[in-house]
Design a protein around this motif. Structure first.
Motif, mmCIF file in Angstrom:
data_model
loop_
_atom_site.group_PDB
_atom_site.id
_atom_site.type_symbol
_atom_site.label_atom_id
_atom_site.label_comp_id
_atom_site.label_asym_id
_atom_site.label_seq_id
_atom_site.Cartn_x
_atom_site.Cartn_y
_atom_site.Cartn_z
ATOM 1 N N SER A 176 4.794 0.752 -7.042
ATOM 2 C CA SER A 176 4.435 0.640 -5.626
ATOM 3 C C SER A 176 5.494 1.271 -4.729
ATOM 4 N N LYS A 177 6.755 1.128 -5.112
ATOM 5 C CA LYS A 177 7.842 1.682 -4.312
ATOM 6 C C LYS A 177 7.786 3.210 -4.275
ATOM 7 N N ILE A 178 7.554 3.820 -5.447
ATOM 8 C CA ILE A 178 7.447 5.280 -5.507
ATOM 9 C C ILE A 178 6.241 5.750 -4.698
ATOM 10 N N LYS A 179 5.116 5.075 -4.891
ATOM 11 C CA LYS A 179 3.885 5.442 -4.187
ATOM 12 C C LYS A 179 4.069 5.331 -2.669
ATOM 13 N N LYS A 180 4.696 4.249 -2.216
ATOM 14 C CA LYS A 180 4.899 4.030 -0.788
ATOM 15 C C LYS A 180 5.806 5.098 -0.183
ATOM 16 N N LEU A 181 6.882 5.453 -0.889
ATOM 17 C CA LEU A 181 7.802 6.478 -0.399
ATOM 18 C C LEU A 181 7.090 7.815 -0.221
ATOM 19 N N ILE A 182 6.341 8.213 -1.229
ATOM 20 C CA ILE A 182 5.646 9.496 -1.192
ATOM 21 C C ILE A 182 4.591 9.514 -0.091
ATOM 22 N N GLU A 183 3.817 8.444 0.027
ATOM 23 C CA GLU A 183 2.765 8.389 1.041
ATOM 24 C C GLU A 183 3.335 8.268 2.447
ATOM 25 N N SER A 184 4.494 7.622 2.577
ATOM 26 C CA SER A 184 5.131 7.502 3.891
ATOM 27 C C SER A 184 5.595 8.860 4.421
ATOM 28 N N ALA A 185 5.796 9.804 3.497
ATOM 29 C CA ALA A 185 6.203 11.153 3.886
ATOM 30 C C ALA A 185 5.001 12.077 4.051
ATOM 31 N N GLY A 186 3.786 11.520 3.961
ATOM 32 C CA GLY A 186 2.579 12.304 4.212
ATOM 33 C C GLY A 186 2.006 13.015 3.008
ATOM 34 N N MET A 187 2.477 12.665 1.802
ATOM 35 C CA MET A 187 1.959 13.270 0.576
ATOM 36 C C MET A 187 1.147 12.232 -0.198
#
Length: 290
Positions: free
Chosen positions: A146-157
């Motif tokens: 979840s942490k990896i997914k959240k970081l990537i999605e928070s950057a618009g990817m």
């Protein structure tokens, strides 16, 4: 929810081609995007962000997503070795498909019963080898995913594929047709990961030794202890064809010491790509293979 386990032999598992690789750990961020000729489309990014808050990490990732027009892109990322677990099960090749499925389901249930935190999983059945069929089970801490997914999605990817560090290293050996069996010693700044592959086994050993700290302190006892631990693993497990790879290849003096003290067959260097980007490189190849 299941963790997508990339297959060992790089088969088609998704119609989506993903060339943008983003490696995220607690200590470092690495970004690499390859074109059809497997050349970087921009200067690969490496940021050591150990000690940064989650908000600071999002800000850093956003900065590079904007700089290289990565927003809206699909991403292949990688779960660090310590956030996952790979288990290896061997069954008789004579088992029916139904019985094999039941056996794998039982193994998953058994493994999950021994894990106390929320866990995601997936599995892959390898091709039959002689009298056996092999099942690889991957388990991952849901919090880490979840942490990896959240970081990537928070950057618009968008996180499209999640690999596991051990499998990524095996995939590199298979993709480049290393003679089987083979072993790969991947050395990053703060740990070493020794992965070994044969048609009937996948095993890995983590050595929490920081070569970047050694370069700062020069503590010989620490280095000798590292040599002894890795050498023991190689001898006890009768490993051959051991290759070395990772950021360590940039440290020529220390690399020479390692080659003098460990039975390393050769270096896995990628032409035109800094050794720091070994993991992102095979992730990108993995994503483009579909």
């Amino acid at each position: 929810m299941k963790l997508m386990l990339p297959k060992i032999k790089l088969p088609t598992f998704s119609k989506t081609k993903v060339s943008l690789a983003v490696q995220i750990t607690d200590k470092v961020l690495r970004i690499l995007d390859l074109d059809k000729e497997k050349k970087p489309t921009f200067e690969p990014v490496e940021i050591v962000w150990e000690g940064k808050s989650d908000n600071e990490k999002v800000s850093i990732l956003k900065t590079y997503a904007e700089r290289y027009n990565l927003k809206g892109r699909d991403v292949i990322s990688c779960l660090p070795v310590n956030d996952g677990l790979l288990k290896f099960y061997k069954y008789p090749a004579t088992m029916s498909k139904k019985d094999l499925q039941q056996a794998v389901n039982w193994a998953i249930k058994r493994e999950l019963s021994m894990i106390k935190e929320s866990t995601l999983y997936d599995y892959y059945i390898l091709e039959k080898e002689g009298k056996n069929v092999i099942a690889l089970l991957t388990f991952a801490r849901e919090e880490a995913v979840s942490k990896i997914k959240k970081l990537i999605e928070s950057a618009g990817m968008r996180l499209r594929i999640l690999d596991y560090e051990v499998i990524a290293i095996v995939n590199y050996g298979l993709y480049n047709k290393l003679s089987v069996p083979f072993s790969v010693l991947y050395m990053d700044y703060s740990y070493a990961l020794l992965v070994t592959y044969s048609p009937l086994n996948v095993a890995y050993f983590v050595v929490p030794w920081s070569y970047s700290e050694y370069l700062h302190t020069g503590e010989e006892e620490s280095l000798e202890s590292f040599f002894a631990e890795v050498r023991n693993v190689i001898i006890i497990n009768d490993l051959s064809s051991v290759y070395i790879v990772g950021p360590i290849l940039s440290e020529e003096a220390l690399l020479t010491r390692i080659l003098e003290n460990l039975p390393i067959l050769g270096l896995l260097d990628i032409e035109g790509i800094k050794p720091n980007f070994f993991i992102p490189y095979i992730l990108s190849i993995r994503g483009m293979e579909g």
